[in-house]
Design an enzyme around this catalytic site. Structure first.
Site, PDB file in Angstrom:
ATOM      1  N   ASP A 194     -19.684 -10.994 -22.227  1.00  0.00           N
ATOM      2  CA  ASP A 194     -20.256 -10.944 -20.841  1.00  0.00           C
ATOM      3  C   ASP A 194     -21.499 -11.317 -20.701  1.00  0.00           C
ATOM      4  OD1 ASP A 194     -17.638 -10.353 -20.536  1.00  0.00           O
ATOM      5  OD2 ASP A 194     -17.875  -8.230 -19.943  1.00  0.00           O
ATOM      6  N   LYS A 204     -12.015 -11.760 -16.640  1.00  0.00           N
ATOM      7  CA  LYS A 204     -12.388 -11.794 -18.189  1.00  0.00           C
ATOM      8  C   LYS A 204     -11.959 -13.034 -18.698  1.00  0.00           C
ATOM      9  CE  LYS A 204     -14.161  -9.550 -21.844  1.00  0.00           C
ATOM     10  NZ  LYS A 204     -15.535  -8.641 -21.824  1.00  0.00           N
ATOM     11  N   CYS A 207       5.133  -6.323   1.517  1.00  0.00           N
ATOM     12  CA  CYS A 207       5.465  -4.906   1.633  1.00  0.00           C
ATOM     13  C   CYS A 207       4.810  -4.269   2.819  1.00  0.00           C
ATOM     14  CB  CYS A 207       5.366  -4.487   0.300  1.00  0.00           C
ATOM     15  SG  CYS A 207       6.529  -3.128   0.121  1.00  0.00           S
ATOM     16  N   TYR A 208       3.909  -3.280   2.602  1.00  0.00           N
ATOM     17  CA  TYR A 208       3.196  -2.562   3.564  1.00  0.00           C
ATOM     18  C   TYR A 208       2.428  -3.611   4.371  1.00  0.00           C
ATOM     19  CZ  TYR A 208      -0.112   0.378   6.061  1.00  0.00           C
ATOM     20  OH  TYR A 208      -0.855   1.380   6.865  1.00  0.00           O
ATOM     21  N   GLY A 222       1.008  -1.104   0.116  1.00  0.00           N
ATOM     22  CA  GLY A 222       0.009   0.076   0.027  1.00  0.00           C
ATOM     23  C   GLY A 222       0.801   1.255  -0.012  1.00  0.00           C
ATOM     24  N   HIS A 256       7.593  -7.860  -4.012  1.00  0.00           N
ATOM     25  CA  HIS A 256       6.331  -8.138  -4.565  1.00  0.00           C
ATOM     26  C   HIS A 256       6.128  -9.512  -5.280  1.00  0.00           C
ATOM     27  CE1 HIS A 256       4.092  -4.331  -3.161  1.00  0.00           C
ATOM     28  NE2 HIS A 256       5.427  -3.837  -3.142  1.00  0.00           N
ATOM     29  N   GLU A 296     -11.643   5.207 -28.279  1.00  0.00           N
ATOM     30  CA  GLU A 296     -12.714   5.668 -29.329  1.00  0.00           C
ATOM     31  C   GLU A 296     -12.405   6.857 -29.534  1.00  0.00           C
ATOM     32  OE1 GLU A 296     -15.083   3.583 -30.136  1.00  0.00           O
ATOM     33  OE2 GLU A 296     -14.758   1.942 -29.174  1.00  0.00           O
ATOM     34  N   GLU A 318       3.726 -10.567  -6.543  1.00  0.00           N
ATOM     35  CA  GLU A 318       2.482 -10.871  -7.414  1.00  0.00           C
ATOM     36  C   GLU A 318       2.702 -10.160  -8.779  1.00  0.00           C
ATOM     37  OE1 GLU A 318       3.103  -9.094  -4.927  1.00  0.00           O
ATOM     38  OE2 GLU A 318       2.104  -7.032  -4.959  1.00  0.00           O
TER      39      GLU A 318
HETATM   40  N1  GLN Z   1       4.316   2.806   1.672  1.00  0.00           N
HETATM   41  C1  GLN Z   1       5.237   1.854   1.989  1.00  0.00           C
HETATM   42  C2  GLN Z   1       6.616   1.900   1.775  1.00  0.00           C
HETATM   43  O1  GLN Z   1       6.896   2.817   0.972  1.00  0.00           O
HETATM   44  C3  GLN Z   1       5.028   0.506   1.584  1.00  0.00           C
HETATM   45  C4  GLN Z   1       5.166   0.096  -0.015  1.00  0.00           C
HETATM   46  C5  GLN Z   1       4.611  -1.017  -0.763  1.00  0.00           C
HETATM   47  O2  GLN Z   1       3.899  -1.718  -0.169  1.00  0.00           O
HETATM   48  N2  GLN Z   1       4.593  -1.151  -1.862  1.00  0.00           N
HETATM   49  O3  GLN Z   1       7.661   1.236   2.026  1.00  0.00           O
END
Ligand code: GLN
Length: 525
Positions: A235, A381, A89-90, A62, A176, A523, A178
């Site tokens: 859909d 999707k 991370c966060y 976050g 990360h 468009e 993901e």
């Molecule tokens: N904001 C937090 C930081 O800067 C976490 C960043 C994140 O979750 N990508 O470390």
């Protein structure tokens, strides 16, 4: 789907709590790629109000700093669930903050690749992952271990790249997994979901069909009737076919021909959906009504509004005419909402977030006193496409390019008249036909022809012509947020231009749009 069992109760589910990272939805996506069902909810979710028990919880990244006064924090009840937890991370910083406040601003931001060094090879989280490349994106960092935790991985810049609780299956990682830049991120998520949380890998569209049909039947009950609009797109067709499988003739599909559909579209839908897929379909020809209302209107926003409002009006009127054989009233409205729309409306937008509601059917629901049914609201999707193929919908329809609600009205620039629509339609038909013939349809995300209300001089059969211009557009994109124009071969463009000028009366010139998005939109209007 109130008192009916939710998908998250039927399938083993990993709960992703979203702290507002731009990648949060990707966590859900990745888990589903190895057939583990995952659902995302905002980080403000009260665990006591969840109504189902997850197999594990992931706290996302976050943009906030955990130590900031208005930073979002997780409901402490999440730890009472007694299931494995992974902080990303966060999410990891949150675990550290809760257990000793060991988080502060780092000396420098870390954005980009790093090499993961596994310090504890016995940790099940990193099985098969040492020295893989991982992606970092943070400014804050841990400056000590949270109480009760130990280090399981480091990187050059992060002495706390991976941590775990000494006794419980709670993990934190600074990177990360993901994003695809983390080369073995999926392995990590699989280690967590399958090996640590013991989630069943049974999330397949084959299984979804069965549970969803059961859910629809329970929700609708033995007698109620359902209505829904179809457009000829993937859909609404998949949603309509699923309803038909569940409740047969008690589902009523309506196609409103608004006069700005593609060439022969109403007839095609009648054939493929009505005759082919055996969907109980009514086609309403309201072309005159729409085109009358569009008379003299050139402003794109006005066109969109007129088409939207007229649609609601026509749909309500036609729905009232339907007399179900059962003698029951229509009770539900089908809507082809997909998971990205849901994510958009629930993702965490900041400490002062307001939750957006769906706006597109609001009017219809209020006026008609209908309950909403959304059988695709858990699906991405590509899952909808796969489901469509399993339901016997043709490959061609399942992979169709998206088509805007206001249709050709926003591809005829300026005033929309029957004649102008006809020109745009014919040019578009030729263009798409050539794209298919060249085997390019599935390489392009969206392609269409636009009619420009500009006259240009030409010469045909020694005669001077003074006719309009067709602009061709074709784009490649993964998410429609950004897009690039498609690099056709010159011969292809030559062929299309020549066919359009020769076969479509009223066109003297063809151009190809080479603008990306941004700055242009897909468009023209
Ligand atoms: N904001 C937090 C930081 O800067 C976490 C960043 C994140 O979750 N990508 O470390």
């Amino acid at each position: 789907m109130s008192d009916v069992e939710q998908v998250s109760s039927v399938f083993d589910t990993i709960l992703v709590l979203d702290f507002g990272s731009q990648y949060s939805h990707l966590i859900t996506r990745r888990l589903r790629e190895f057939n583990v069902y995952a659902e995302m909810l905002p980080c403000t979710q009260k665990i006591s109000e969840l109504g189902w028990k997850p197999k594990g919880v992931i706290l996302s990244g976050g943009p906030y700093s955990v130590y900031a006064e208005d930073a979002p924090h997780v409901d402490m009840d999440v730890f009472k669930l007694d299931v494995p937890i992974l902080g990303i991370c966060y999410g990891m910083q949150e675990l550290a903050w809760i257990n000793g406040k060991q988080v502060a601003r780092g000396e420098k931001r870390e954005y980009g690749p790093a090499t993961l060094k596994v310090e504890d090879a016995s940790s099940p989280l990193f099985e098969g992952m040492d020295h893989s490349r991982v992606w970092m994106s943070h400014g804050d960092k841990l400056h000590g271990l949270p109480t009760g935790y130990k280090v399981i991985a480091t990187s050059d810049n992060s002495p706390f790249c991976g941590i775990t609780h000494e006794e419980k299956p709670i993990f934190g990682i600074q990177f990360h997994p993901e994003v695809t830049h983390s080369t073995q991120g999926k392995t990590l998520l699989k280690n967590f979901a399958v090996n640590i949380c013991k989630a069943n890998q049974n999330w397949t569209m084959e299984n979804f069909i069965d549970t969803e049909i059961k859910r629809i039947r329970e929700l609708v009950g033995p007698t109620a009737e359902v209505i829904g609009a179809v457009s000829g797109g993937v859909d609404s067709t998949v949603a309509a076919k699923l309803m038909t499988e569940a409740i047969g003739e008690r589902f009523h599909a309506i196609l409103v021909d608004n006069g700005v559909l593609r060439l022969n579209e109403a007839a095609n839908v009648k054939k493929t959906l009505g005759e082919g897929l055996k969907i109980n379909l009514t086609v309403v020809d309201a072309a005159d009504e729409f085109l009358d209302k569009l008379k003299g209107v050139t402003d794109p926003e006005k066109k969109r509004k007129i088409i939207g409002n007229t649609f609601i009006h026509v749909f309500e009127r036609e729905a009232a005419k339907i007399q179900p054989k059962s003698g029951e009233e229509i009770e539900f409205l089908l809507q082809g909402t997909l998971y990205p729309d849901v994510i958009e409306s629930i993702s965490f937008k900041g400490p002062s977030q307001t939750i957006k509601t769906h706006h597109n059917v609001g009017g219809l629901l209020e006026d008609m006193k209908l309950k909403l049914i959304e059988p695709l609201r858990e699906l991405f999707k590509d899952e909808v496409r796969h489901l469509g193929e399993l339901l016997g919908i043709s490959h061609e329809l399942v992979w169709r390019h998206p088509f805007p609600g206001p249709g050709i009205a926003i591809r005829v620039l300026g005033e929309v008249t029957r004649e102008q629509v006809e020109i745009a339609r014919k040019a578009d038909f030729i263009y798409i036909e050539e794209i298919r013939k060249a085997g390019l349809y599935n390489k392009i995300s969206q392609a269409f022809a636009c009619l420009l209300p500009v006259k240009s001089v030409g010469v045909m059969g020694d005669q001077r012509t003074y006719e309009q211009v067709i602009a061709l557009r074709a784009i490649e994109t993964t998410d429609f947020m950004t897009a690039d124009w498609f690099p056709f071969e010159h011969d292809f463009l030559k062929r299309v231009a020549s066919r359009i000028v020769n076969e479509v009366d009223g066109v003297a010139r063809v151009t190809y749009d080479i603008t990306s998005k941004p700055p242009a939109t897909v468009e023209w209007e």
